[in-house]
Design a protein around this motif. Structure first.
Motif, PDB file in Angstrom:
ATOM      1  N   ASP A  23       0.808  -1.218   0.000  1.00 47.08           N
ATOM      2  CA  ASP A  23       0.000   0.000   0.000  1.00 47.08           C
ATOM      3  C   ASP A  23       0.843   1.271   0.000  1.00 47.08           C
ATOM      4  O   ASP A  23       0.427   2.287  -0.549  1.00 47.08           O
ATOM      5  N   HIS A  24       2.000   1.226   0.650  1.00 51.14           N
ATOM      6  CA  HIS A  24       2.814   2.434   0.832  1.00 51.14           C
ATOM      7  C   HIS A  24       4.169   2.262   0.138  1.00 51.14           C
ATOM      8  O   HIS A  24       5.214   2.369   0.748  1.00 51.14           O
ATOM      9  N   TYR A  50       6.433   7.040   2.975  1.00 44.33           N
ATOM     10  CA  TYR A  50       6.240   5.704   2.400  1.00 44.33           C
ATOM     11  C   TYR A  50       6.864   4.665   3.316  1.00 44.33           C
ATOM     12  O   TYR A  50       7.529   5.008   4.291  1.00 44.33           O
ATOM     13  N   SER A  75       2.778   8.807  -2.767  1.00 38.76           N
ATOM     14  CA  SER A  75       3.082   8.861  -1.344  1.00 38.76           C
ATOM     15  C   SER A  75       1.823   8.721  -0.502  1.00 38.76           C
ATOM     16  O   SER A  75       0.753   9.227  -0.866  1.00 38.76           O
ATOM     17  N   ARG A  76       1.959   8.094   0.639  1.00 36.33           N
ATOM     18  CA  ARG A  76       0.856   8.008   1.597  1.00 36.33           C
ATOM     19  C   ARG A  76       0.424   9.385   2.068  1.00 36.33           C
ATOM     20  O   ARG A  76      -0.694   9.555   2.584  1.00 36.33           O
ATOM     21  N   ASP A  80      -3.812   8.268   1.863  1.00 40.32           N
ATOM     22  CA  ASP A  80      -3.350   6.978   2.376  1.00 40.32           C
ATOM     23  C   ASP A  80      -4.256   5.856   1.888  1.00 40.32           C
ATOM     24  O   ASP A  80      -5.426   5.781   2.287  1.00 40.32           O
ATOM     25  N   ASN A  82      -4.233   2.848   2.688  1.00 45.98           N
ATOM     26  CA  ASN A  82      -4.547   1.888   3.747  1.00 45.98           C
ATOM     27  C   ASN A  82      -5.485   2.498   4.789  1.00 45.98           C
ATOM     28  O   ASN A  82      -5.451   2.132   5.960  1.00 45.98           O
ATOM     29  N   HIS A 119      -6.822   6.854  -4.922  1.00 47.24           N
ATOM     30  CA  HIS A 119      -7.258   5.862  -3.950  1.00 47.24           C
ATOM     31  C   HIS A 119      -8.182   4.820  -4.576  1.00 47.24           C
ATOM     32  O   HIS A 119      -7.931   3.600  -4.489  1.00 47.24           O
ATOM     33  N   HIS A 142       4.344  -4.285   4.632  1.00 48.58           N
ATOM     34  CA  HIS A 142       4.614  -2.937   5.124  1.00 48.58           C
ATOM     35  C   HIS A 142       5.972  -2.926   5.827  1.00 48.58           C
ATOM     36  O   HIS A 142       6.567  -3.979   6.071  1.00 48.58           O
TER      37      HIS A 142
END
Length: 257
Positions: A23-24, A50, A75-76, A80, A82, A119, A142
């Motif tokens: 995710d990141h 990230y 970038s988160r 985000d 997640n 997203h 992660h």
């Protein structure tokens, strides 16, 4: 619509039942947001932007498991992936002591724009991969920073996060704890092996990626967090993927899940 895809998929044709997710994965700021987020390059290189090293591990793990891998490419701090769409931390304005200037005045319309651009396309593709087979196992990759500002150093080398579905995570943690290769790895860096069970943080946020794609569908899943100082280089990333892949496969076989 952005000219640069907000996600990438490796190995769509791979036959394994795993789906590796990241995710990141990157600290890229798309031009639709601006040249940057108004923070220093040193901050963009930190965990706030990230998950350091997670993409390299995910790519190698997907190959070793002969299974698809999907990752974001923003970038988160942009938004985000997640987090659920109604999560107040979806667009962070302050993270581990750093103010994010480009996010300070992000209103509902701007959040909706980022949802549409970045997203939702990722989650649509994620769900399509999950739906491709009935026995998919989601392995979310992660990394966590060794130490947050003004906090104690974190002792875990790896953490396994889960919510109420512990069908896979409980036997997997036991397999990690008895793994000779992981015990040797900890000894090599002068530490005792410390495996976190829902550490360094709780493994469930309503609406997060695992909640959305695994728990709501009854899909087998786990979320792996590796301490980022252990996977900073491509060699370290490949090494950790090679450590984890056989344990993942053996646990799946031994449990008969």
């Amino acid at each position: 619509m952005t000219d640069h895809p907000p996600f990438h998929i490796d190995g769509t044709e791979r036959p394994g039942r795993w789906l590796v997710t990241c995710d990141h994965a990157t600290n890229r700021v798309p031009p639709e947001i601006g040249p940057d987020l108004g923070i220093a390059a040193a901050d963009m290189a930190r965990h706030i932007a990230y998950d350091v090293g997670a993409l390299g591990v995910s790519r190698k793990l997907g190959r070793l498991l002969d299974s698809p891998m999907i990752h974001t490419d923003y970038s988160r701090l942009v938004i985000d992936p997640n987090r659920g769409e109604d999560d107040p931390t979806l667009v962070m304005k302050l993270y581990d002591g750093t103010l994010i200037p480009r996010n300070r005045h992000a209103d509902a319309a701007e959040v909706e724009r980022r949802l549409a651009l970045f997203h939702r396309p990722y989650h649509d593709a994620y769900e399509a991969l999950c739906a491709g087979r009935d026995d998919v196992v989601i392995c979310a990759m992660h990394s966590f920073t060794p130490q947050l500002k003004s906090r104690p150093r974190r002792p875990w080398q790896i953490g396994i996060l889960s919510a109420y579905d512990k069908r896979f995570t409980t036997p997997f943690i036991k397999a990690l704890e008895s793994s000779e290769s992981l015990l040797a790895e900890a000894k090599k860096i002068g530490e005792r092996l410390v495996i976190g069970d829902n550490e360094p943080y709780d493994g469930h946020l309503p609406g997060d990626a695992i909640d959305r794609h695994a728990l709501h569908h009854g899909r087998l899943n786990l979320l792996i967090e590796i301490r980022s100082d252990l996977i900073e280089t491509p060699e370290q990333q490949a090494h950790w993927a090679a450590l984890l892949a056989p344990i993942l496969q053996a646990t799946l076989k031994e449990t008969g899940l």
